[in-house]
Scaffold this motif. Sequence first.
Motif, PDB file in Angstrom:
ATOM      1  N   ALA A  96      43.146  42.133  42.297  1.00 35.10           N
ATOM      2  CA  ALA A  96      43.705  41.056  41.469  1.00 35.10           C
ATOM      3  C   ALA A  96      42.639  40.330  40.667  1.00 35.10           C
ATOM      4  O   ALA A  96      42.860  39.963  39.515  1.00 35.10           O
ATOM      5  N   TYR A  97      41.472  40.092  41.284  1.00 34.17           N
ATOM      6  CA  TYR A  97      40.480  39.202  40.660  1.00 34.17           C
ATOM      7  C   TYR A  97      39.147  39.882  40.362  1.00 34.17           C
ATOM      8  O   TYR A  97      38.291  39.283  39.710  1.00 34.17           O
ATOM      9  N   GLU A 100      37.226  29.499  43.382  1.00 32.82           N
ATOM     10  CA  GLU A 100      36.776  30.847  43.745  1.00 32.82           C
ATOM     11  C   GLU A 100      37.122  31.898  42.691  1.00 32.82           C
ATOM     12  O   GLU A 100      36.655  33.033  42.775  1.00 32.82           O
ATOM     13  N   ARG A 132      40.065  49.075  40.935  1.00 34.37           N
ATOM     14  CA  ARG A 132      39.813  47.931  40.049  1.00 34.37           C
ATOM     15  C   ARG A 132      39.045  48.382  38.797  1.00 34.37           C
ATOM     16  O   ARG A 132      39.340  47.932  37.683  1.00 34.37           O
ATOM     17  N   ARG A 187      43.146  35.136  32.072  1.00 33.23           N
ATOM     18  CA  ARG A 187      44.170  35.078  33.101  1.00 33.23           C
ATOM     19  C   ARG A 187      45.063  33.861  32.847  1.00 33.23           C
ATOM     20  O   ARG A 187      44.567  32.774  32.572  1.00 33.23           O
ATOM     21  N   ARG A 240      41.373  49.916  36.525  1.00 33.37           N
ATOM     22  CA  ARG A 240      42.252  48.896  35.938  1.00 33.37           C
ATOM     23  C   ARG A 240      41.541  48.164  34.809  1.00 33.37           C
ATOM     24  O   ARG A 240      42.132  47.882  33.767  1.00 33.37           O
ATOM     25  N   TYR A 295      41.196  27.292  45.783  1.00 36.44           N
ATOM     26  CA  TYR A 295      41.635  28.520  45.109  1.00 36.44           C
ATOM     27  C   TYR A 295      41.014  28.628  43.721  1.00 36.44           C
ATOM     28  O   TYR A 295      40.442  29.656  43.347  1.00 36.44           O
ATOM     29  N   PRO A 329      55.360  38.645  42.616  1.00 42.04           N
ATOM     30  CA  PRO A 329      54.245  38.348  43.521  1.00 42.04           C
ATOM     31  C   PRO A 329      53.751  36.920  43.293  1.00 42.04           C
ATOM     32  O   PRO A 329      53.610  36.491  42.148  1.00 42.04           O
ATOM     33  N   THR A 330      53.503  36.211  44.377  1.00 42.37           N
ATOM     34  CA  THR A 330      53.050  34.818  44.266  1.00 42.37           C
ATOM     35  C   THR A 330      51.878  34.572  45.199  1.00 42.37           C
ATOM     36  O   THR A 330      51.774  35.166  46.267  1.00 42.37           O
ATOM     37  N   VAL A 331      51.012  33.665  44.767  1.00 41.63           N
ATOM     38  CA  VAL A 331      49.922  33.187  45.625  1.00 41.63           C
ATOM     39  C   VAL A 331      50.496  32.087  46.510  1.00 41.63           C
ATOM     40  O   VAL A 331      51.175  31.176  46.026  1.00 41.63           O
ATOM     41  N   THR A 337      51.012  45.190  41.365  1.00 35.10           N
ATOM     42  CA  THR A 337      51.900  44.311  42.128  1.00 35.10           C
ATOM     43  C   THR A 337      51.670  44.597  43.607  1.00 35.10           C
ATOM     44  O   THR A 337      51.953  45.697  44.086  1.00 35.10           O
ATOM     45  N   PRO A 358      36.893  34.231  39.711  1.00 37.71           N
ATOM     46  CA  PRO A 358      35.718  34.648  38.935  1.00 37.71           C
ATOM     47  C   PRO A 358      35.945  34.670  37.419  1.00 37.71           C
ATOM     48  O   PRO A 358      35.017  34.993  36.684  1.00 37.71           O
ATOM     49  N   LYS A 360      36.928  40.742  42.714  1.00 34.79           N
ATOM     50  CA  LYS A 360      36.088  40.614  43.921  1.00 34.79           C
ATOM     51  C   LYS A 360      36.864  39.783  44.937  1.00 34.79           C
ATOM     52  O   LYS A 360      37.841  39.106  44.571  1.00 34.79           O
ATOM     53  N   THR A 369      49.139  35.343  37.022  1.00 35.12           N
ATOM     54  CA  THR A 369      49.089  35.092  38.458  1.00 35.12           C
ATOM     55  C   THR A 369      49.977  33.895  38.753  1.00 35.12           C
ATOM     56  O   THR A 369      49.705  32.785  38.302  1.00 35.12           O
ATOM     57  N   VAL A 370      51.060  34.155  39.470  1.00 32.55           N
ATOM     58  CA  VAL A 370      52.011  33.098  39.796  1.00 32.55           C
ATOM     59  C   VAL A 370      51.608  32.459  41.122  1.00 32.55           C
ATOM     60  O   VAL A 370      51.304  33.154  42.089  1.00 32.55           O
ATOM     61  N   ALA A 406      44.293  35.396  48.898  1.00 31.54           N
ATOM     62  CA  ALA A 406      44.478  34.594  47.688  1.00 31.54           C
ATOM     63  C   ALA A 406      45.123  35.402  46.577  1.00 31.54           C
ATOM     64  O   ALA A 406      45.428  34.863  45.518  1.00 31.54           O
ATOM     65  N   ALA A 407      45.348  36.685  46.804  1.00 31.13           N
ATOM     66  CA  ALA A 407      46.016  37.503  45.786  1.00 31.13           C
ATOM     67  C   ALA A 407      47.509  37.217  45.816  1.00 31.13           C
ATOM     68  O   ALA A 407      48.064  36.907  46.868  1.00 31.13           O
ATOM     69  N   PRO A 408      48.153  37.304  44.656  1.00 36.64           N
ATOM     70  CA  PRO A 408      49.608  37.146  44.667  1.00 36.64           C
ATOM     71  C   PRO A 408      50.268  38.338  45.343  1.00 36.64           C
ATOM     72  O   PRO A 408      49.877  39.479  45.103  1.00 36.64           O
ATOM     73  N   THR A 409      51.247  38.061  46.186  1.00 34.53           N
ATOM     74  CA  THR A 409      51.936  39.134  46.909  1.00 34.53           C
ATOM     75  C   THR A 409      53.440  38.930  46.854  1.00 34.53           C
ATOM     76  O   THR A 409      53.924  37.802  46.812  1.00 34.53           O
ATOM     77  N   ASP A 428      49.502  47.094  35.254  1.00 34.04           N
ATOM     78  CA  ASP A 428      49.977  46.026  36.135  1.00 34.04           C
ATOM     79  C   ASP A 428      49.776  46.427  37.588  1.00 34.04           C
ATOM     80  O   ASP A 428      50.069  47.572  37.953  1.00 34.04           O
ATOM     81  N   ARG A 467      52.899  38.605  26.344  1.00 33.91           N
ATOM     82  CA  ARG A 467      52.174  39.436  27.302  1.00 33.91           C
ATOM     83  C   ARG A 467      52.340  40.926  26.980  1.00 33.91           C
ATOM     84  O   ARG A 467      51.387  41.696  27.062  1.00 33.91           O
ATOM     85  N   THR A 514      37.978  36.700  46.948  1.00 34.99           N
ATOM     86  CA  THR A 514      37.872  35.283  46.624  1.00 34.99           C
ATOM     87  C   THR A 514      38.005  34.438  47.895  1.00 34.99           C
ATOM     88  O   THR A 514      37.097  33.704  48.240  1.00 34.99           O
TER      89      THR A 514
END
Lengths: 353, 353
Positions: free
Chosen positions: B40-41, A123, B65, A2, B68, A120, A89-91, B76, A125, B43, A76-77, B87-90, B74, A68, B45
């Motif tokens: 995103a991750y 956590e 997931r 990541r 994926r 952040y 998308p941003t955290v 989004t 994984p 699990k 992950t931005v 905690a996921a980017p949005t 991707d 990429r 977080t």
Amino acid sequence: MRVILPAGTTETALIDGISAAGAAPELMEHTPSADVEILAYGKPTAAPVTPVSPNGCPTPAAVTRAVREEVGFDVTVVDAGLTRSTAAPTVDLDVSPGADVREETAVPDAAAIFDRAHGYGSELPDEELLIGETVPGGTTTALGVLTALGEPAGVSSSLPENPIERKRRVVDEGLAASGLDAGACDGDPLAAIEAVGDPVQPTVMGIAAGALESGTEVTLAGGTQMVAVAALLRHGGIDAPLSIATTSFVAAEQGDRLEAACDRLDCDLVVTDPGFDERDHVAMARYCAGEAKEGVAMGGALSLVPDGRMAAVRDRLETVCARLGIEADGPAEESAATTGDPAEAAAEDDRGS
Amino acid sequence: MRVILPAGTTETALIDGISAAGAAPELMEHTPSADVEILAYGKPTAAPVTPVSPNGCPTPAAVTRAVREEVGFDVTVVDAGLTRSTAAPTVDLDVSPGADVREETAVPDAAAIFDRAHGYGSELPDEELLIGETVPGGTTTALGVLTALGEPAGVSSSLPENPIERKRRVVDEGLAASGLDAGACDGDPLAAIEAVGDPVQPTVMGIAAGALESGTEVTLAGGTQMVAVAALLRHGGIDAPLSIATTSFVAAEQGDRLEAACDRLDCDLVVTDPGFDERDHVAMARYCAGEAKEGVAMGGALSLVPDGRMAAVRDRLETVCARLGIEADGPAEESAATTGDPAEAAAEDDRGS
């Protein structure tokens, strides 16, 4: 793998002569937002700028995106103080833009940002993280914290001629405004950031610290700005193994200093040469001429390219450049119009290297 | 291929008897935030819940997931009215959580949300999009807009026994509170959403409309909630080709009605059977028993699995389930403790199918 990309802004970038951004500050504020859209979608979508200099040098985001598309990795931005909105998308870690380092305080909530970023990072994984950055003005704030920590301080530039003396004067003013001498923040990295840093620094530092403490391998993707983050981590007592991955363009400019800095900070150094000299394309030629050099996790992304696939990355970069309005022999007229005048090109100085 | 996942909430999910969420509404509010972290991750977080029912049925996010991880695409996530942080980017389109459909207005700014989502969708450079959703209470609001539009209205459920009559009563109350008869919003989809919909609907609808108008192929990934979105698009005069991709579990429950609805709305229908009956694993057994069925773009993701690789997806699902605390013979004790009591499990009704 990541790639985490904290993206933010500091009013330090608006200082006259630092980045010549005074001529078009509104456009420069959009640069990190455009960068992360390029990473997420392949080109800017909502951002009203395309970060390409009038002579055809694209933002390093173009290179990271090309890698990429060829290699495939999660991006992950993290919003680390964006001034302008982005369609990427941003955290959200509740980080505000940074103030001018010449103010008494540049990042008032540096400690709180670090804590949230640490939570952040701890956590996640993932087994391995690459952490990059995009923040105009970032080499000046890197110089700021290195000076405040008392570390030997040299930083790179995204222009062939580095306005390092101007940056030093700004940092000296910043330290004076904070009532600090050089070296006053030895062992207190968050105080250094608070006085003369930017909000991306505690974000990168916190995510790295949290991830390292939970057993994740961390590579800092960048040049002298990541040397500054490594110094912040070491001054914060984090002694876990750490790598810095950067481009051959930064390594060439920095000479022995880069390796010496990594030795001193006990960091592995990975330098990747993308072989841009093998192509007759304006974008790659500009990098070879010393423009841009690094940023938006470019060096880290390049380090992920398996042997034998760099030529394919260069192919992809040509495709990405075409999307950004850069053909092999130069920027399309429309693109030059979009990205403005030479003053704005100069605004591209002092980011990402 | 990009999967877009608008994630949001509506207070409709808190209605007693609709989703039994009254017993643990605070936890249910976190479900979409946890879902997008799983996407995103791998699990949750930051989210304090793991959406797994006490008898071991994981959120459809686990399946998406797993696909994926096997196939690679991707994701989004668009914040379409999340109540709790994630905690996921949005992507931020400035969408607020929806009100209870029994209020006079459920989504006061449906038209403005549609416009922003349309702008976002029209700028995406992708050639193909899959658009899913995660919103607890979403089948009730789907029933709401279908009824308001005057479309034959049947919706699915994430429980084997569908509390459809309760949902109908809620929708009838909602229409009455808005001063509308069934069918009153024929040809006026945004009025239907404003009265008895949820904020995810104008987000999905807007992104789809914008993308279709700019020549992107769009597949709506979901079951009866996506039939509702397709109806909204058709009532809005969007007549571009459109597909719905869902799971065999929704198709089995809906019988001929699903195909009839797609015919009426001029949508292609793609149904994918993940072959969960071939495994002796509690998570897959629960899906085969009619639990969960669909959601979080599960059916759309499954449609991306190339021939011969579904067994590998099932392998990945076992891995994802282990991360969520579900072993082959049932949920680990710790997981059951994390996810709470049967009332909370019932809270998982009425989402994503």
